[in-house]
Design an enzyme around this catalytic site. Sequence first.
Site, short mmCIF file in Angstrom:
data_model
loop_
_atom_site.label_atom_id
_atom_site.label_comp_id
_atom_site.label_asym_id
_atom_site.label_seq_id
_atom_site.Cartn_x
_atom_site.Cartn_y
_atom_site.Cartn_z
N TYR A 68 13.75 21.61 -2.80
CA TYR A 68 12.45 21.00 -3.11
C TYR A 68 12.06 21.36 -4.53
CZ TYR A 68 9.88 18.29 0.26
OH TYR A 68 9.42 17.25 1.01
N GLU A 70 8.92 19.80 -6.35
CA GLU A 70 7.74 19.04 -6.81
C GLU A 70 7.22 19.63 -8.11
OE1 GLU A 70 4.74 18.95 -3.82
OE2 GLU A 70 5.95 17.73 -2.49
N ASP A 245 9.39 -4.12 -16.87
CA ASP A 245 10.27 -3.69 -15.78
C ASP A 245 11.66 -4.25 -16.10
OD1 ASP A 245 11.71 -3.36 -13.50
OD2 ASP A 245 10.22 -4.19 -12.14
N THR A 274 15.42 0.45 -12.64
CA THR A 274 16.26 1.07 -11.62
C THR A 274 17.49 1.61 -12.37
OG1 THR A 274 17.42 -1.00 -11.25
CG2 THR A 274 15.62 -0.49 -9.75
N LYS A 277 21.48 -1.01 -10.87
CA LYS A 277 21.89 -2.42 -10.98
C LYS A 277 22.87 -2.51 -12.16
CE LYS A 277 17.24 -3.73 -9.47
NZ LYS A 277 17.14 -4.01 -8.06
N ARG A 283 21.42 4.91 -6.80
CA ARG A 283 20.17 4.21 -6.47
C ARG A 283 19.01 5.08 -6.92
NH1 ARG A 283 21.52 0.17 -3.71
NH2 ARG A 283 19.35 -0.50 -3.64
N1 PLP Z 1 11.92 -4.26 -10.20
C1 PLP Z 1 12.75 -5.31 -10.28
C2 PLP Z 1 12.62 -6.25 -11.44
C3 PLP Z 1 13.69 -5.52 -9.27
O1 PLP Z 1 14.49 -6.59 -9.33
C4 PLP Z 1 13.77 -4.61 -8.19
C5 PLP Z 1 14.75 -4.75 -7.10
O2 PLP Z 1 15.24 -5.68 -6.70
C6 PLP Z 1 12.88 -3.55 -8.16
C7 PLP Z 1 11.98 -3.39 -9.18
C8 PLP Z 1 12.87 -2.59 -7.01
O3 PLP Z 1 13.91 -1.70 -7.04
P1 PLP Z 1 14.19 -0.75 -5.78
O4 PLP Z 1 14.83 -1.57 -4.74
O5 PLP Z 1 15.07 0.32 -6.34
O6 PLP Z 1 12.86 -0.19 -5.37
#
Ligand code: PLP
Length: 482
Positions: A68, A70, A245, A274, A277, A283
């Site tokens: 842990y 935090e 994002d 993320t 991908k 992940r």
């Molecule tokens: N943001 C975008 C643009 C995504 O395409 C995705 C997933 O498909 C996410 C966030 C969410 O990612 P996670 O599945 O790791 O929560």
Amino acid sequence: MADQNLDALTSSAYQQALEVIASVEPRIAEATRQELTDQRGSLKLIASENYASPAVLLTMGTWFSDKYAEGTIGHRFYAGCQNVDTVEALAAEHARELFGAPYAYAQPHSGIDANLVAFWSILAHRVEGPWLQNHDAKNVNDLTDEDWESLRHELGNQRLLGMSLDSGGHLTHGFRPNISGKMFHQQQYGTDPETGLLDYDVVAEKAREFKPLVIVAGYSAYPRRVNFATMREIADEVGATLMVDMAHFAGLVAGKVFTGDEDPVPHAHITTTTTHKSLRGPRGGLVLATEEYAPSVDRGCPMVLGGPLSHIMAAKAVALAEARQESFRGYAQDVADNAKSLAEGFLNRGAELVTGGTDNHIVLLDVSSFGLTGRQAESALLDAGVVTNRNSVPADPNGAWYTSGIRLGTPALTTRGFGHDEFDTVAELIVHVLDNTQPGTTKDGKPSKASYVLADGIADKVKDASAEMLHKHPLYPGLDLG
Ligand code: PLP
């Protein structure tokens, strides 16, 4: 993994690991073996998936999982976190260096968590901070019940402008049923109905009218690049925070395929991603921020997140170190070049693509010209060993469940070594399946958006053609489970 010694080590590590797992729950060991066989034997075209390296995979399976931690580096709510501090600091350092970001936060457990951290840090920096100053309070612990009521009102009364789901945005970009569309008053920008492309003048106009606190840029299913310098100009004009994002295209940023105005990091106040991908890591999620937003991002755990997953942060550090190697640039360029090959393969065979093509890693195929829904196409393709996912197209008449599109991405098969000719063949095989699929009917004979009939023999023919390519480009070539 060209090094034979490393291959042998990896093989023996996994053989032994599976034996240990089998001694407790053999069905899990078996499912793990089967998953490798299945992934090895199918054409993985899911745009959000990839194959992490054995080094990244192995890093996830350690005793860091038991700790842990935090809090933040050097400032934890638990004792004995010195090694977690090392791991988190390395993940953050690699992220800062790779993306040229002033600050990186490696704790988010996923992309959605990274976005939640970003939202709360924007609210904390832009709303809570000034509110506390105006009320002569140092922090929220000093507030009376009445103060709380008033602060909650301020926090909950903010506006967010993001890309709509059916134009390629993500659920967390203000889609009404998602928490992001509930915690903010939201409006969405779409794409041009004729071209399918983003129209920055329309985004600017919406921003001027709506005056959002946050503008979210980035996408899950938009097959084109975005000009983030222009998005920042729009945000600055209306006093909004620009959050990008880059979950989908982080690998193309890391690999310097997206540079200048197409690199979000120098333009956004906060960039989220993320790591699993196109970035090809474990992940997980990451937040990158300017110095100004760093203190509020640092409150991610325990404000929004549970305890950090130290084993995953360790794997993020390994993956980010890999992405800093020169070879990753070649990979990222191949991902983009292969998407063009795939798109051309479709266009040359008369298929319709949203926006007419691609300049990132995504191809969005409109399957309505085949007389199918996305759901029918996805299922028929899966029968033929082609793994894709159905996706809305702009103003989709079939909604978000059945859809009219199939989203395809090149990161995974590019990792296996597929190139121009193979992606052209992939387009040929997909068109062949869809040409030979008919919409089915419900039990009582009515037209169905889900059932389908794939002509006899097609699935086997496509599987045989795929097997040849998959054999030529094996997944984890040196990994032998015995
Ligand atoms: N943001 C975008 C643009 C995504 O395409 C995705 C997933 O498909 C996410 C966030 C969410 O990612 P996670 O599945 O790791 O929560």
